[in-house]
Design a protein around this motif. Structure first.
Motif, PDB file in Angstrom:
ATOM      1  N   ARG A 100     -16.201  61.651 -21.310  1.00 36.99           N
ATOM      2  CA  ARG A 100     -15.406  61.798 -22.529  1.00 36.99           C
ATOM      3  C   ARG A 100     -16.130  62.775 -23.441  1.00 36.99           C
ATOM      4  NH1 ARG A 100     -17.897  59.752 -26.859  1.00 36.99           N
ATOM      5  NH2 ARG A 100     -19.263  57.946 -26.635  1.00 36.99           N
ATOM      6  N   SER A 101     -15.370  63.346 -24.347  1.00 36.22           N
ATOM      7  CA  SER A 101     -15.980  64.211 -25.341  1.00 36.22           C
ATOM      8  C   SER A 101     -16.834  63.366 -26.274  1.00 36.22           C
ATOM      9  CB  SER A 101     -14.890  64.922 -26.151  1.00 36.22           C
ATOM     10  OG  SER A 101     -15.483  65.644 -27.218  1.00 36.22           O
ATOM     11  N   ASP A 102     -17.948  63.931 -26.711  1.00 36.34           N
ATOM     12  CA  ASP A 102     -18.797  63.275 -27.707  1.00 36.34           C
ATOM     13  C   ASP A 102     -18.785  64.077 -28.998  1.00 36.34           C
ATOM     14  OD1 ASP A 102     -20.411  61.122 -28.462  1.00 36.34           O
ATOM     15  OD2 ASP A 102     -22.267  62.205 -28.015  1.00 36.34           O
ATOM     16  N   GLU A 103     -17.695  64.794 -29.229  1.00 41.02           N
ATOM     17  CA  GLU A 103     -17.554  65.596 -30.440  1.00 41.02           C
ATOM     18  C   GLU A 103     -16.763  64.809 -31.481  1.00 41.02           C
ATOM     19  OE1 GLU A 103     -19.054  68.631 -30.933  1.00 41.02           O
ATOM     20  OE2 GLU A 103     -19.991  68.059 -29.045  1.00 41.02           O
ATOM     21  N   PRO A 104     -17.143  64.894 -32.754  1.00 43.25           N
ATOM     22  CA  PRO A 104     -16.435  64.170 -33.816  1.00 43.25           C
ATOM     23  C   PRO A 104     -14.933  64.483 -33.813  1.00 43.25           C
ATOM     24  CG  PRO A 104     -18.431  65.179 -34.670  1.00 43.25           C
ATOM     25  CD  PRO A 104     -18.242  65.698 -33.273  1.00 43.25           C
ATOM     26  N   GLY A 105     -14.123  63.424 -33.876  1.00 38.76           N
ATOM     27  CA  GLY A 105     -12.679  63.579 -33.946  1.00 38.76           C
ATOM     28  C   GLY A 105     -11.981  63.795 -32.609  1.00 38.76           C
ATOM     29  N   GLU A 106     -12.732  63.936 -31.515  1.00 39.64           N
ATOM     30  CA  GLU A 106     -12.127  64.130 -30.196  1.00 39.64           C
ATOM     31  C   GLU A 106     -12.151  62.813 -29.422  1.00 39.64           C
ATOM     32  OE1 GLU A 106     -13.233  68.847 -29.650  1.00 39.64           O
ATOM     33  OE2 GLU A 106     -14.025  67.430 -28.201  1.00 39.64           O
ATOM     34  N   THR A 107     -11.039  62.510 -28.746  1.00 38.86           N
ATOM     35  CA  THR A 107     -10.916  61.243 -28.016  1.00 38.86           C
ATOM     36  C   THR A 107     -10.606  61.445 -26.543  1.00 38.86           C
ATOM     37  OG1 THR A 107      -8.570  61.102 -28.601  1.00 38.86           O
ATOM     38  CG2 THR A 107     -10.132  59.993 -30.068  1.00 38.86           C
ATOM     39  N   TRP A 108     -10.584  62.672 -26.073  1.00 38.00           N
ATOM     40  CA  TRP A 108     -10.144  62.958 -24.707  1.00 38.00           C
ATOM     41  C   TRP A 108     -11.230  62.657 -23.674  1.00 38.00           C
ATOM     42  CZ3 TRP A 108     -13.021  66.448 -22.038  1.00 38.00           C
ATOM     43  CH2 TRP A 108     -13.773  67.368 -22.770  1.00 38.00           C
ATOM     44  N   GLY A 109     -10.754  62.471 -22.445  1.00 33.42           N
ATOM     45  CA  GLY A 109     -11.632  62.280 -21.301  1.00 33.42           C
ATOM     46  C   GLY A 109     -11.198  63.172 -20.147  1.00 33.42           C
ATOM     47  N   TRP A 110     -12.057  63.282 -19.144  1.00 30.20           N
ATOM     48  CA  TRP A 110     -11.805  64.133 -17.982  1.00 30.20           C
ATOM     49  C   TRP A 110     -12.323  63.442 -16.730  1.00 30.20           C
ATOM     50  CZ3 TRP A 110      -9.174  68.104 -16.221  1.00 30.20           C
ATOM     51  CH2 TRP A 110      -9.610  68.779 -15.081  1.00 30.20           C
ATOM     52  N   CYS A 111     -11.513  63.457 -15.673  1.00 28.03           N
ATOM     53  CA  CYS A 111     -11.948  62.961 -14.377  1.00 28.03           C
ATOM     54  C   CYS A 111     -12.233  64.159 -13.486  1.00 28.03           C
ATOM     55  CB  CYS A 111     -10.886  62.070 -13.734  1.00 28.03           C
ATOM     56  SG  CYS A 111     -11.373  61.508 -12.074  1.00 28.03           S
ATOM     57  N   TYR A 112     -13.483  64.301 -13.075  1.00 28.61           N
ATOM     58  CA  TYR A 112     -13.872  65.402 -12.202  1.00 28.61           C
ATOM     59  C   TYR A 112     -13.219  65.301 -10.822  1.00 28.61           C
ATOM     60  CZ  TYR A 112     -17.700  66.793 -15.342  1.00 28.61           C
ATOM     61  OH  TYR A 112     -18.441  67.233 -16.399  1.00 28.61           O
ATOM     62  N   VAL A 113     -13.071  64.084 -10.312  1.00 26.70           N
ATOM     63  CA  VAL A 113     -12.555  63.888  -8.958  1.00 26.70           C
ATOM     64  C   VAL A 113     -11.080  64.269  -8.872  1.00 26.70           C
ATOM     65  CG1 VAL A 113     -12.091  62.165  -7.167  1.00 26.70           C
ATOM     66  CG2 VAL A 113     -14.236  62.087  -8.440  1.00 26.70           C
ATOM     67  N   ASP A 114     -10.271  63.711  -9.771  1.00 32.17           N
ATOM     68  CA  ASP A 114      -8.823  63.941  -9.726  1.00 32.17           C
ATOM     69  C   ASP A 114      -8.367  65.099 -10.599  1.00 32.17           C
ATOM     70  OD1 ASP A 114      -8.328  61.798  -7.943  1.00 32.17           O
ATOM     71  OD2 ASP A 114      -8.528  60.387  -9.607  1.00 32.17           O
ATOM     72  N   LYS A 115      -9.315  65.695 -11.344  1.00 34.68           N
ATOM     73  CA  LYS A 115      -9.003  66.812 -12.245  1.00 34.68           C
ATOM     74  C   LYS A 115      -7.893  66.422 -13.221  1.00 34.68           C
ATOM     75  CE  LYS A 115     -10.577  70.383  -9.055  1.00 34.68           C
ATOM     76  NZ  LYS A 115     -11.458  69.524  -8.346  1.00 34.68           N
ATOM     77  N   VAL A 116      -8.077  65.262 -13.851  1.00 28.53           N
ATOM     78  CA  VAL A 116      -7.108  64.719 -14.792  1.00 28.53           C
ATOM     79  C   VAL A 116      -7.710  64.665 -16.183  1.00 28.53           C
ATOM     80  CG1 VAL A 116      -5.807  62.642 -15.431  1.00 28.53           C
ATOM     81  CG2 VAL A 116      -5.906  63.369 -13.045  1.00 28.53           C
ATOM     82  N   PHE A 117      -6.985  65.214 -17.134  1.00 27.53           N
ATOM     83  CA  PHE A 117      -7.321  65.169 -18.542  1.00 27.53           C
ATOM     84  C   PHE A 117      -6.557  63.997 -19.152  1.00 27.53           C
ATOM     85  CE2 PHE A 117      -8.369  67.022 -22.617  1.00 27.53           C
ATOM     86  CZ  PHE A 117      -7.309  66.689 -23.438  1.00 27.53           C
ATOM     87  N   LYS A 118      -7.222  63.200 -19.981  1.00 26.25           N
ATOM     88  CA  LYS A 118      -6.557  62.054 -20.587  1.00 26.25           C
ATOM     89  C   LYS A 118      -6.985  61.953 -22.036  1.00 26.25           C
ATOM     90  CE  LYS A 118      -5.433  57.302 -19.722  1.00 26.25           C
ATOM     91  NZ  LYS A 118      -5.020  56.491 -18.619  1.00 26.25           N
ATOM     92  N   ASP A 119      -6.003  61.826 -22.920  1.00 29.73           N
ATOM     93  CA  ASP A 119      -6.298  61.650 -24.342  1.00 29.73           C
ATOM     94  C   ASP A 119      -5.548  60.412 -24.821  1.00 29.73           C
ATOM     95  OD1 ASP A 119      -6.917  61.794 -27.003  1.00 29.73           O
ATOM     96  OD2 ASP A 119      -6.450  63.926 -27.186  1.00 29.73           O
ATOM     97  N   PRO A 120      -6.280  59.302 -25.041  1.00 28.98           N
ATOM     98  CA  PRO A 120      -5.616  58.065 -25.430  1.00 28.98           C
ATOM     99  C   PRO A 120      -5.088  58.061 -26.851  1.00 28.98           C
ATOM    100  CG  PRO A 120      -7.986  57.765 -25.423  1.00 28.98           C
ATOM    101  CD  PRO A 120      -7.705  59.152 -24.895  1.00 28.98           C
ATOM    102  N   ALA A 121      -5.435  59.050 -27.659  1.00 34.21           N
ATOM    103  CA  ALA A 121      -4.994  59.081 -29.055  1.00 34.21           C
ATOM    104  C   ALA A 121      -3.508  59.375 -29.167  1.00 34.21           C
ATOM    105  CB  ALA A 121      -5.777  60.121 -29.819  1.00 34.21           C
TER     106      ALA A 121
END
Length: 88
Positions: free
Chosen positions: A67-88
């Motif tokens: 997941r991003s560790d930047e202020p205000g960012e909530t997204w994550g990334w799966c290296y295996v499936d190449k999937v971007f996910k933002d729960p916000a």
């Protein structure tokens, strides 16, 4: 490419182990952005950083989700499936 992956369902929120890229701190180097491994909490620098420690951590461990560790960012990334996910 799938819109979802099982890896996100297998991990939960995770705090980073450090306040900066673990390897860059040891090297006395700098980074652009930080990413946290959702399996073990390793903090690594992003692929825009010269060392790309987050991606190197994935290749060394196989831990699939960050997941991003930047202020205000909530997204994550799966290296295996190449999937971007933002729960916000």
């Amino acid at each position: 490419m799938s819109n979802d992956c099982q890896h996100f369902h297998e991990v939960g929120p995770r705090e980073g182990n450090t306040d900066g890229c673990e390897e860059c701190l040891q090297l006395g180097d700098s980074w652009v952005h930080l990413r946290v491994c959702l399996v073990c909490g390793h903090v690594g620098c992003c692929d825009q950083s010269k060392n790309k420690h987050a991606t190197r951590h994935f290749h060394a461990t196989g831990h699939p989700v960050i997941r991003s560790d930047e202020p205000g960012e909530t997204w994550g990334w799966c290296y295996v499936d190449k999937v971007f996910k933002d729960p916000a």
